[in-house]
Design an enzyme around this catalytic site. Structure first.
Site, PDB file in Angstrom:
ATOM      1  N   GLU A 290     -41.412 -71.307  -6.378  1.00 30.33           N
ATOM      2  CA  GLU A 290     -41.036 -70.053  -6.036  1.00 30.33           C
ATOM      3  C   GLU A 290     -41.559 -69.085  -6.748  1.00 30.33           C
ATOM      4  O   GLU A 290     -41.421 -67.905  -7.899  1.00 30.33           O
ATOM      5  CB  GLU A 290     -39.323 -69.809  -6.324  1.00 30.33           C
ATOM      6  CG  GLU A 290     -39.015 -70.995  -6.133  1.00 30.33           C
ATOM      7  CD  GLU A 290     -38.920 -71.327  -4.169  1.00 30.33           C
ATOM      8  OE1 GLU A 290     -39.636 -71.016  -3.980  1.00 30.33           O
ATOM      9  OE2 GLU A 290     -38.534 -72.413  -4.039  1.00 30.33           O
TER      10      GLU A 290
ATOM     11  N   SER B 241     -30.283 -70.679 -14.701  1.00 33.96           N
ATOM     12  CA  SER B 241     -30.493 -70.677 -15.688  1.00 33.96           C
ATOM     13  C   SER B 241     -30.699 -69.970 -17.022  1.00 33.96           C
ATOM     14  O   SER B 241     -30.916 -68.865 -16.385  1.00 33.96           O
ATOM     15  CB  SER B 241     -30.555 -71.968 -16.336  1.00 33.96           C
ATOM     16  OG  SER B 241     -30.020 -72.063 -17.356  1.00 33.96           O
ATOM     17  N   GLY B 242     -30.542 -69.778 -18.258  1.00 37.22           N
ATOM     18  CA  GLY B 242     -30.084 -68.933 -19.222  1.00 37.22           C
ATOM     19  C   GLY B 242     -31.462 -69.427 -20.189  1.00 37.22           C
ATOM     20  O   GLY B 242     -31.551 -67.941 -21.277  1.00 37.22           O
TER      21      GLY B 242
ATOM     22  N   CYS C 283     -42.042 -78.347  -4.346  1.00 39.80           N
ATOM     23  CA  CYS C 283     -42.676 -79.648  -4.122  1.00 39.80           C
ATOM     24  C   CYS C 283     -42.717 -80.179  -5.309  1.00 39.80           C
ATOM     25  O   CYS C 283     -43.655 -79.896  -6.328  1.00 39.80           O
ATOM     26  CB  CYS C 283     -44.027 -79.271  -3.742  1.00 39.80           C
ATOM     27  SG  CYS C 283     -45.172 -78.964  -3.398  1.00 39.80           S
TER      28      CYS C 283
END
Length: 653
Positions: free
Chosen positions: A88, A382-383, A2
């Site tokens: 997260e 992604s890397g 958020c």
């Protein structure tokens, strides 16, 4: 996931001008509109007599129940804490089990956890472990916990700085936010000004980004990556660094076993980064980093979707390689082609989303590939971070070329530097002599190098030679263990400069602009523990970079990618600034800009003309100035008003 916005008032009584907590809460609610793209699924505020929380939620895990701000507490006060959280936590299931085992799964007739999400794991860990909880979290995060009993605010940011957190403290209190735009709305409530920081501007022109903790607004700072802070009403934040990477090398020993260890750590990280109640996709370029992530991700989701962007100009596209890679691993692939018209037209909107100017043209293709991805998924992998952790940048090979200088007496090295000053510009060997005469601390200040002092003096009205890159790099070099090898020292510096100042800013801002969550499995606590122990010779060789990582990925990455040099999202900027694609646009930006008091616009125009006629390539310097002009036009002059669309994405994908 958020957008955060919080305001801790300095006092609870009505102020002389009639303001109350309730009126400030209403202003916080209005300021949330500036970050609506970060969380289009839910919006709201909560407050008591001191603390105001605002949030915009993008629902990823436990969509139906993990609303914010989340209330949690021990049995004696089940609503003691209020939490608002951006990010997260990938080990939240393990943390929940550990907390249940230690403190009981049930609190009387109620469960310890009322939801299935990761937010409760954070606040419960904080209750039992205090500030040490930040070290136990495996993920990306910026969060705030308000203790309603002790009237203390605790805020923290993840180790690498994946998620942003801006701060402002004034006579009216302290405010914090995921977006600086929202804080700008609240500066009057804090009794602060919107004046610019001239030193931050000079740092930006040299580095191409504004280094943490600075921002271009003097009264707004950032909580640095890997830090937490305690804040009490009416007091300044007390900041503590909890993440102190040192790259402690472990003898390599059995090479095959170590390569397996690297692969296992990365595979475990990708598995945990796949945890979501929505569809997860992956960005895919032609390089080893994104390919490794996608190849591991498809093991957990056989229907993986991958995305890349490209330009039609030859030499500036990895679309064919990415498509070949997607076919090799079995993923369905999408390509977003970016035209010069797309590129120029999106710049004002992109700069608005950025908050702070970042002069990396790769922002534009990243913005468009994120827009394409959001049509199909809500989360992408992604890397980012592989180069900093495993030694991937070409500049990291510099210690190999400069090693002969280490054997020279100090006086001879100094003489080599003086000799380089006498050699004409462009002469072969001049740069080698100059850099070989310098200590690492003096010659290396990250991947972004733009203006030299003479060039800065010509374009900055208030150039101050005492404001140098060493303002930024000196404190970082100062805490390094001098036993670290030179590549490790460069990696360490980049963690605190280029990675968090450019790479992660553009990754967060361009994906969140499209209400898309980006996850970066390389930037994981457990992956870092393995990476930091790799010795010099397993990172850099005369032939390649990221040597150990490439060996570890031999059975994971397709052969056509494994030893291929990374191109990333390249942009034909130097060509476009010389031609019809961007030259006229650039001239118009300079002419219209109200930055005359800050920049010598005649010198900038002369630089553009010199670039157009060649052979000198001023594209990076020009782009740095042009992006600042656009930023100034939006946030200071308010002359440029980007058309920001309301998010209309569905909750589930």
């Amino acid at each position: 996931m958020c957008g955060l916005l919080g305001f801790l008032t300095a006092q609870t009584a009505t102020t002389p001008d009639g303001r109350t907590v309730e009126t400030t809460a209403a202003q916080v609610y209005e300021a949330l509109h500036c970050q609506r793209h970060r969380g289009p699924d839910e919006k709201g505020t909560w407050n008591d007599d001191r603390m105001i929380f605002g949030f915009n939620r993008l629902s990823i895990i436990d969509i139906e129940h993990s609303h914010q701000p989340l209330r949690w507490g021990p049995p004696e006060n089940r609503e003691r804490y209020a939490l608002t959280f951006n990010g997260e936590i990938y080990n939240y299931l393990e943390l929940r089990e550990e907390l249940r085992a230690a403190h009981g799964a049930e609190f009387g007739d109620q469960p310890m956890f009322a939801t299935e999400g990761d937010s409760e794991a954070i606040v419960a860990a904080f209750h039992y472990w205090g500030a040490e909880a930040a070290k136990r979290l495996r993920g990306m995060f910026a969060f705030a916990i308000w203790d309603t009993e002790q009237h203390k605010l605790f805020i923290a940011r993840d180790p690498f700085g994946i998620k942003p957190l801006f701060l402002a403290t004034g006579a009216g209190g302290t405010a914090f936010s995921s977006e600086k735009k929202s804080l700008l709305e609240l500066l009057p409530e804090l009794e602060l000004s919107d004046s610019l920081d001239p030193r931050a501007l000079e740092h930006y022109t040299v580095l191409q980004y504004v280094p943490e903790p600075e921002t271009l607004h003097a009264d707004i700072r950032r909580l640095e990556s890997g830090c937490y802070a305690w804040i009490e009403p009416g007091q300044a934040p007390r900041v503590t660094r909890y993440f102190n990477p040192q790259f402690r090398v472990r003898p390599f020993g059995d090479a095959k076993a170590r390569y397996k260890e690297i692969a296992a750590a990365l595979e475990d990280s990708v598995a945990k980064h796949m945890r979501a109640d929505v569809t997860v996709g992956s960005f895919l370029s032609g390089g080893i980093d994104s390919t490794a992530i996608a190849a591991l991700a498809i093991r957990h989701n056989p229907n993986l979707l991958t995305f890349t962007s490209a330009f039609e100009r030859q030499g500036y596209s990895e679309a064919d390689v990415a498509a070949e890679t997607a076919e090799a691993i079995g993923a369905k692939h999408f390509i977003r082609m970016v035209t010069p018209e797309d590129f120029a037209g999106a710049i004002p909107e992109i700069v608005w989303y950025l908050d702070e100017p970042v002069a990396d043209p790769a922002l534009v293709p990243l913005y468009f590939v994120a827009k394409e991805a959001r049509k199909h998924v809500k989360v992408v992998l992604s890397g980012e971070g592989a180069d900093e952790l495993f030694g991937g940048y070409t500049i990291y090979r510099e210690p190999l070329s400069l090693k002969p200088f280490e054997y020279l007496p100090k006086g001879v090295r100094k003489l080599a530097g003086l000799l380089s000053d006498c050699i004409p510009e462009g002469t072969r060997g001049k740069s080698l002599l100059h850099r070989g005469s310098l200590k690492l601390e003096d010659r290396y200040y990250g991947n972004a190098r733009s203006f030299n002092d003479a060039q800065l003096r010509s374009v900055l009205r208030d150039f101050r030679p005492e404001w140098t890159h060493q303002d930024v790099t000196g404190p970082i070099y100062g805490v390094q263990d001098r036993s670290m090898d030179p590549v490790a020292r460069m990696q360490h510096l980049d963690l605190f400069t280029w990675l968090r100042g450019d790479i992660l800013v553009k990754a967060d801002k361009m994906t969140m602009a499209n209400s898309l969550e980006l996850r970066v499995p390389f930037l994981d606590n457990e992956v870092f523990k393995v990476a930091e122990q790799i010795p010099f010779e397993q990172k850099i060789t005369k032939e390649t970079t990221k040597y150990a990582l490439r060996q570890a990925l031999e059975d994971i990455v397709p052969p056509h990618v494994l030893h291929r040099a990374k191109l990333g999202f390249p942009v034909p900027l130097r060509h476009w600034l010389r031609g019809p694609e961007l030259y006229d646009w650039a001239r118009q930006q300079i002419a219209d800009s109200g930055t005359d008091h800050l920049l010598n616009k005649a010198a900038v125009t002369a630089m553009l003309e010199a670039h157009r006629t060649g052979p000198i390539d001023h594209s990076r310097r020009l782009w740095t100035l042009l992006i600042f002009m656009v930023w100034h036009g939006i946030f200071v002059e308010q002359r440029i008003k980007p058309e920001i669309q309301e998010p209309v994405y569905p909750v589930n994908l």
